[in-house]
Each structure stands twice: as C-alpha cells, then as structure tokens.
Design a protein around this motif. Structure first.
Motif, PDB file in Angstrom:
ATOM      1  N   GLN A 195       0.827  -1.203   0.000  1.00  0.00           N
ATOM      2  CA  GLN A 195       0.000   0.000   0.000  1.00  0.00           C
ATOM      3  C   GLN A 195       0.864   1.257   0.000  1.00  0.00           C
ATOM      4  O   GLN A 195       0.573   2.221  -0.713  1.00  0.00           O
ATOM      5  N   ILE A 196       1.954   1.224   0.788  1.00  0.00           N
ATOM      6  CA  ILE A 196       2.858   2.381   0.835  1.00  0.00           C
ATOM      7  C   ILE A 196       3.543   2.565  -0.509  1.00  0.00           C
ATOM      8  O   ILE A 196       3.683   3.685  -1.003  1.00  0.00           O
ATOM      9  N   GLN A 197       3.963   1.450  -1.138  1.00  0.00           N
ATOM     10  CA  GLN A 197       4.612   1.532  -2.452  1.00  0.00           C
ATOM     11  C   GLN A 197       3.668   2.120  -3.496  1.00  0.00           C
ATOM     12  O   GLN A 197       4.078   2.928  -4.332  1.00  0.00           O
ATOM     13  N   GLN A 198       2.405   1.714  -3.444  1.00  0.00           N
ATOM     14  CA  GLN A 198       1.417   2.249  -4.386  1.00  0.00           C
ATOM     15  C   GLN A 198       1.221   3.751  -4.178  1.00  0.00           C
ATOM     16  O   GLN A 198       1.133   4.520  -5.138  1.00  0.00           O
ATOM     17  N   GLU A 199       1.185   4.157  -2.897  1.00  0.00           N
ATOM     18  CA  GLU A 199       1.034   5.582  -2.597  1.00  0.00           C
ATOM     19  C   GLU A 199       2.238   6.376  -3.094  1.00  0.00           C
ATOM     20  O   GLU A 199       2.096   7.477  -3.631  1.00  0.00           O
ATOM     21  N   ILE A 200       3.448   5.803  -2.926  1.00  0.00           N
ATOM     22  CA  ILE A 200       4.666   6.467  -3.420  1.00  0.00           C
ATOM     23  C   ILE A 200       4.616   6.599  -4.936  1.00  0.00           C
ATOM     24  O   ILE A 200       4.943   7.653  -5.496  1.00  0.00           O
ATOM     25  N   ALA A 201       4.197   5.530  -5.626  1.00  0.00           N
ATOM     26  CA  ALA A 201       4.143   5.547  -7.097  1.00  0.00           C
ATOM     27  C   ALA A 201       3.192   6.623  -7.596  1.00  0.00           C
ATOM     28  O   ALA A 201       3.504   7.359  -8.548  1.00  0.00           O
ATOM     29  N   GLU A 204       4.753  10.023  -6.879  1.00  0.00           N
ATOM     30  CA  GLU A 204       5.867  10.260  -7.810  1.00  0.00           C
ATOM     31  C   GLU A 204       5.358  10.784  -9.148  1.00  0.00           C
ATOM     32  O   GLU A 204       5.887  11.761  -9.687  1.00  0.00           O
ATOM     33  N   GLN A 205       4.353  10.110  -9.704  1.00  0.00           N
ATOM     34  CA  GLN A 205       3.783  10.534 -10.986  1.00  0.00           C
ATOM     35  C   GLN A 205       3.240  11.953 -10.902  1.00  0.00           C
ATOM     36  O   GLN A 205       3.397  12.763 -11.834  1.00  0.00           O
ATOM     37  N   LEU A 206       2.617  12.267  -9.762  1.00  0.00           N
ATOM     38  CA  LEU A 206       2.045  13.597  -9.574  1.00  0.00           C
ATOM     39  C   LEU A 206       3.136  14.664  -9.540  1.00  0.00           C
ATOM     40  O   LEU A 206       3.035  15.702 -10.209  1.00  0.00           O
ATOM     41  N   VAL A 207       4.197  14.387  -8.788  1.00  0.00           N
ATOM     42  CA  VAL A 207       5.309  15.339  -8.674  1.00  0.00           C
ATOM     43  C   VAL A 207       6.008  15.516 -10.025  1.00  0.00           C
ATOM     44  O   VAL A 207       6.326  16.638 -10.433  1.00  0.00           O
ATOM     45  N   VAL A 208       6.245  14.413 -10.727  1.00  0.00           N
ATOM     46  CA  VAL A 208       6.898  14.476 -12.041  1.00  0.00           C
ATOM     47  C   VAL A 208       6.090  15.330 -13.015  1.00  0.00           C
ATOM     48  O   VAL A 208       6.645  16.173 -13.731  1.00  0.00           O
ATOM     49  N   SER A 209       4.777  15.125 -13.042  1.00  0.00           N
ATOM     50  CA  SER A 209       3.932  15.874 -13.989  1.00  0.00           C
ATOM     51  C   SER A 209       3.770  17.334 -13.574  1.00  0.00           C
ATOM     52  O   SER A 209       3.759  18.233 -14.419  1.00  0.00           O
ATOM     53  N   GLU A 210       3.657  17.605 -12.264  1.00  0.00           N
ATOM     54  CA  GLU A 210       3.474  18.988 -11.798  1.00  0.00           C
ATOM     55  C   GLU A 210       4.694  19.853 -12.101  1.00  0.00           C
ATOM     56  O   GLU A 210       4.564  21.017 -12.478  1.00  0.00           O
ATOM     57  N   ILE A 211       5.888  19.275 -11.920  1.00  0.00           N
ATOM     58  CA  ILE A 211       7.124  20.055 -12.103  1.00  0.00           C
ATOM     59  C   ILE A 211       7.661  19.943 -13.523  1.00  0.00           C
ATOM     60  O   ILE A 211       8.350  20.838 -14.005  1.00  0.00           O
ATOM     61  N   GLY A 212       7.325  18.846 -14.212  1.00  0.00           N
ATOM     62  CA  GLY A 212       7.894  18.610 -15.539  1.00  0.00           C
ATOM     63  C   GLY A 212       9.244  17.928 -15.449  1.00  0.00           C
ATOM     64  O   GLY A 212      10.151  18.212 -16.246  1.00  0.00           O
ATOM     65  N   LEU A 213       9.393  17.045 -14.445  1.00  0.00           N
ATOM     66  CA  LEU A 213      10.655  16.327 -14.281  1.00  0.00           C
ATOM     67  C   LEU A 213      10.890  15.351 -15.422  1.00  0.00           C
ATOM     68  O   LEU A 213       9.953  14.772 -15.957  1.00  0.00           O
ATOM     69  N   LYS A 214      12.160  15.143 -15.731  1.00  0.00           N
ATOM     70  CA  LYS A 214      12.533  14.094 -16.687  1.00  0.00           C
ATOM     71  C   LYS A 214      12.393  12.728 -16.017  1.00  0.00           C
ATOM     72  O   LYS A 214      11.921  11.766 -16.616  1.00  0.00           O
ATOM     73  N   ASP A 215      12.807  12.655 -14.740  1.00  0.00           N
ATOM     74  CA  ASP A 215      12.710  11.390 -13.993  1.00  0.00           C
ATOM     75  C   ASP A 215      12.893  11.688 -12.512  1.00  0.00           C
ATOM     76  O   ASP A 215      13.394  12.740 -12.119  1.00  0.00           O
ATOM     77  N   CYS A 227      10.660   7.261   2.824  1.00  0.00           N
ATOM     78  CA  CYS A 227      10.633   7.815   1.463  1.00  0.00           C
ATOM     79  C   CYS A 227       9.319   8.541   1.199  1.00  0.00           C
ATOM     80  O   CYS A 227       9.300   9.622   0.593  1.00  0.00           O
ATOM     81  N   LEU A 228       8.215   7.959   1.652  1.00  0.00           N
ATOM     82  CA  LEU A 228       6.905   8.587   1.457  1.00  0.00           C
ATOM     83  C   LEU A 228       6.842   9.923   2.193  1.00  0.00           C
ATOM     84  O   LEU A 228       6.349  10.924   1.640  1.00  0.00           O
ATOM     85  N   ALA A 229       7.349   9.959   3.433  1.00  0.00           N
ATOM     86  CA  ALA A 229       7.345  11.210   4.202  1.00  0.00           C
ATOM     87  C   ALA A 229       8.184  12.281   3.505  1.00  0.00           C
ATOM     88  O   ALA A 229       7.781  13.450   3.421  1.00  0.00           O
ATOM     89  N   SER A 230       9.335  11.893   2.963  1.00  0.00           N
ATOM     90  CA  SER A 230      10.197  12.854   2.264  1.00  0.00           C
ATOM     91  C   SER A 230       9.532  13.366   0.991  1.00  0.00           C
ATOM     92  O   SER A 230       9.619  14.557   0.666  1.00  0.00           O
TER      93      SER A 230
END
Length: 483
Positions: A195-201, A204-215, A227-230
């Motif tokens: 469940q934690i891994q799914q929440e991180i995934a 991650e997708q949200l942060v990548v799309s919001e900022i326009g990250l390459k990876d 990792c989730l808290a960070s």
C-alpha cells in the motif's frame, strides 16, 4: 549430630533461596518487552522534526531558540529511556512550522512515560501526525539474552548446561530450509509495504507531472515510510515555492540520496536526511552549477586525448560535479607532465576501445574484472601510462568477455523471472555476472520446488535476508536439497 543436622537444614534453606533468586533473574532476562530501537525511534520522529526543526524559523529567532533547546531536552529524555528505561519527567514547548497565511502556534508536551513507544506516540500526537509507523512495529518479546551462567546455576536448578553447544556453528542453510522458515515473514512484510509503495508511485507521478521532471530516482537504503514522508515534504515545498522548483528541475532528473548537490551528469540531488529549507537553498543555487557541469565533458575529452583517445567511463555510484571536477583537474595536471611517457608507451596505438574510470586518492591503481582501468587522480602519470600499456590487451579481452556475459545474464535472468513468477530479480555489486548466471541456472533447475518465491522480489548477494520491502536476499552459491 544435632548441630550437624541443623547446619544442613540451614544450608538447604539457603540453597533454595539462592535457587529462587537465580530463577527470578533468569526469567527477568527473557521477559522484557521490546522497545523501539534507535533507528526506529529516529524514523518515527522524522515527520515531527520536519515541522519543528529550528532551521524553519529563520525569521523568528525567539521561537528558533526555544525549539533548539526543546529538541536538546527531548533527545536527552529519549537517550535516557534507551539506556536505562527511566527518565526524569520533562515539560517541553515547541513552535510548529507555520502554514500558508497562518500564524505560528505552539504545543506543550508533558513527558512522564517510561515507555519509549508511548513517548514517541505522545510526541507525534501533539502535532497531529500519523502513528502508522509506530503501530506497525510489533510488540514482541526480546529474544532471550545469551548468558553463560556459572556451572553452579545449572547444578542448583537442574537445568541442562548448553555450554558444550555454545561454539556450535550456525545452521548451514539450504535454500529450501531457509524459505520454509522465512517465507511467511517475507510475505507479511511485502503485504505491509504494498500500500505504501502504491502511494509512493502515485505521488511520484504527480510530482513528475506537476514540475515537468525528466525522472525521479531513489538512491538510498531508507524504508518506504521514510521515502513517502520525504516525498510529501518535497511536494509541500513545491506548492509553497513552485517558481523555484520548476526553474531548477524542469526537464531534469531529481535524485533522492544521502547527498545534496548536482551530480557529474547534471542530475539534481537532494539528501533524504536534510530538511526542506536545505532543499530550497540547493534548488535556488542550481544555476551556479551549470558552467561546472558543462566543463566536465570538455575535461573528459582532454583526458581522453592525453591517453590515446581512451574512453572515460563512470562508476555506478553517484558522484557530485564538484568532486568530479577536482579529480579530473588533478589527473589532467599529472598527465600533462608525463607526455614523454605517453609518446614512449602509447605512441602507436588508439585506445578508444578501452575504458578508464577516475577515482579518489584512496583507490588503488587496478584493472577491474570488467576490463576498466580504475585510476586514482593522485598516482604519478608515468605509473598510469605504464600500467595501461602493460594491461591493454588483457583489458580488451575482459571487456569482450563482459559484454558476452551481460547478454547471457540478461537472457537467463528474464527466463528465471518468468519461470519463478518474480516481480524483480537483481544482484549486488559484489556479485559478478558469471556468478549471477550460475545462480539463475540453478534456480531454473530447482524451480518446481521454489514456489515460495512466487510473487516476490529476489536479490542475489552473499547472504540470506528478508529485506524491508519483503523481498529476499539469497547467496549466489546457495545450497540445494535437490540438485
């Protein structure tokens, strides 16, 4: 005669008293309930540190000073509990990081528990932080502390003296034996982390799309909860300072590691151990690293030209741009003074088919098993040139062999993952491709008996272990019951 019997009776009573005392002491050794470890306590309180850390109160010097003093007292209290199981009742005041358009608020903590678990729970609850991590740490008894009693203890209690078995070697596990004993633990950890891994995934997708990250990449050994808290802290930082984060990170790779800076490859690296204000400072300085990162390929080309066009390669480890520039500078200065040796030993050759990695001063001058020259920046130039000239044929053979082994490893690893229905299969750096291939071949041979690996992840290393995410580590040369 009467006096003798009286003495015997008194001795018998004393012996019984000693026996009861010994048994109570022995029982007390094994009846202590498990408290949180130092690492578990630090991890559990990390979200709390994120909201009260003094660095967050730069514009509020009084509140900053109060939080510094309170954190010091909290640390003393926790340390006392860890060492002695007791601590003097303490009252603390903390100011909590202000949210958008909100004033500073303070919280009071009354610490008077002798339980580390309940103390950590009280601290987190005071600022309404989740308690999931603490609740997920099982309340189990300690394993008995191994004590070698005096032989008189066993004589009095009548218990068997295990002293003869004290130096017995640990069980030499076969893979099946180890899986039978530990697979349930691995599955339980895996389910807990899913469940934690799914929440991180998702985050991650949200942060990548919001900022326009390459990876977005993780290069650390912290657990998923940390990792989730960070990641949540970083997302809050982005929402508070969207201009800074987008300017620094758009079309870039963000790496969460144990360092902070810009990597030699131009990736932005943030330490998972730092607080968001440190991240913000780093992101504000990203532009200052551009010229340095742009210089590195030029310096690598110059180094390559000085050594007959040898290819400059990199280790898998993360290296910061500042550190790498210093190393390149050192080795360039060394080799510029040794061009006579280059002309003498490498004058008639082109080494573009070979690879060289520049290392720090502590590394030895060596040829790796994969055919790469590992060259410390401080070794004399003449020594570097002679070493390359002497080992160049061996290096090329090793590179060709490694390319073939890597292709073979990829094929058999895919077969192994499919046959055993694994989610992932990888290896430690200490395990060679040849060892990995051998391990995978044997796993395929015994696959029909290894159903307990199904649905999990396997890491091939030199030891057995259940990892934080429920994956298992197995030695590459594991023993089989079958083959």
């Amino acid at each position: 005669m009467h006096k003798f019997c009286s003495n015997c009776l008194r001795a018998t009573r004393n012996l019984k008293t000693i026996k009861r005392g010994i048994l109570r002491l022995a029982d007390s050794v094994t009846s202590l309930y498990r408290c949180l470890s130092i690492n578990e306590t630090a991890t559990a309180l990390r979200p709390f540190y994120f909201v009260v850390h003094p660095d967050l109160f730069g514009q509020h010097p009084r509140e900053r000073e109060i939080n510094e003093e309170s954190l010091k007292k909290l640390h003393e209290y926790l340390t006392s509990l860890q060492k002695t199981g007791k601590a003097t009742p303490t009252e603390l005041v903390f100011y909590v990081r202000p949210q958008k358009n909100k004033d500073l608020r303070s919280v009071k903590l009354h610490l008077n528990s002798e339980s580390l678990r309940s103390t950590v729970t009280s601290v987190l609850s005071s600022v309404h932080l989740p308690l999931d991590f603490v609740h997920n740490i099982p309340k189990k008894r300690y394993r008995p502390v191994e004590i070698r009693w005096d032989p008189s203890y066993y004589h009095v209690t009548g218990k068997k003296n295990p002293d003869k078995e004290y130096y017995k070697r640990r069980k030499d596990w076969t893979l099946l034996d180890w899986l039978h004993k530990h697979s349930n633990k691995a599955v339980a950890k895996r389910l807990l982390c899913q469940q934690i891994q799914q929440e991180i995934a998702v985050l991650e997708q949200l942060v990548v799309s919001e900022i326009g990250l390459k990876d977005l990449i993780w290069k650390n050994d912290w657990g998923f909860i940390h990792c989730l808290a960070s990641l949540k802290s970083f997302q809050r930082l982005h929402h508070e300072h969207p201009g800074v984060t987008r300017h620094a990170l758009k079309d870039k790779t963000l790496v969460f590691s144990k360092q902070t800076g810009v990597s030699a490859g131009g990736d932005i690296v943030l330490s998972i151990e730092a607080v968001p204000t440190d991240w913000l400072k780093m992101l504000s300085l990203v532009d200052a690293y551009k010229s340095m990162v742009n210089r590195l390929p030029y310096m690598e080309r110059k180094l390559s030209e000085l050594l007959a066009n040898i290819h400059i390669s990199h280790h898998d480890r993360l290296i910061m741009a500042e550190e790498y520039e210093l190393l390149l500078n050192q080795i360039l200065n060394v080799l510029r003074c040794s061009q006579v040796d280059v002309d003498r030993y490498l004058h008639d050759g082109d080494l573009s088919h070979l690879q060289l990695i520049v290392e720090g001063g502590e590394a030895p001058l060596t040829l790796s098993t994969s055919g790469q020259f590992i060259v410390p920046a401080t070794v004399p130039g003449s020594m570097i040139v002679k070493f390359i000239a002497e080992k160049k044929e061996i290096a090329f053979t090793l590179i060709q062999d490694m390319e073939l082994l890597m292709k073979m490893e990829y094929v058999i690893r895919e077969q192994c993952m499919h046959r055993l229905q694994l989610t992932s299969l990888d290896r430690d750096e200490s395990v060679t491709p040849k060892q990995m291939i051998t391990c995978c071949e044997r796993l395929l041979d015994d696959a029909v008996y290894l159903s307990e690996l199904s649905g999990g992840s396997v890491r091939v290393s030199n030891y057995y272990a259940v990892m934080k995410d429920g994956g298992v580590s197995i030695p590459w040369n594991w023993k089989s019951d079958i083959s």
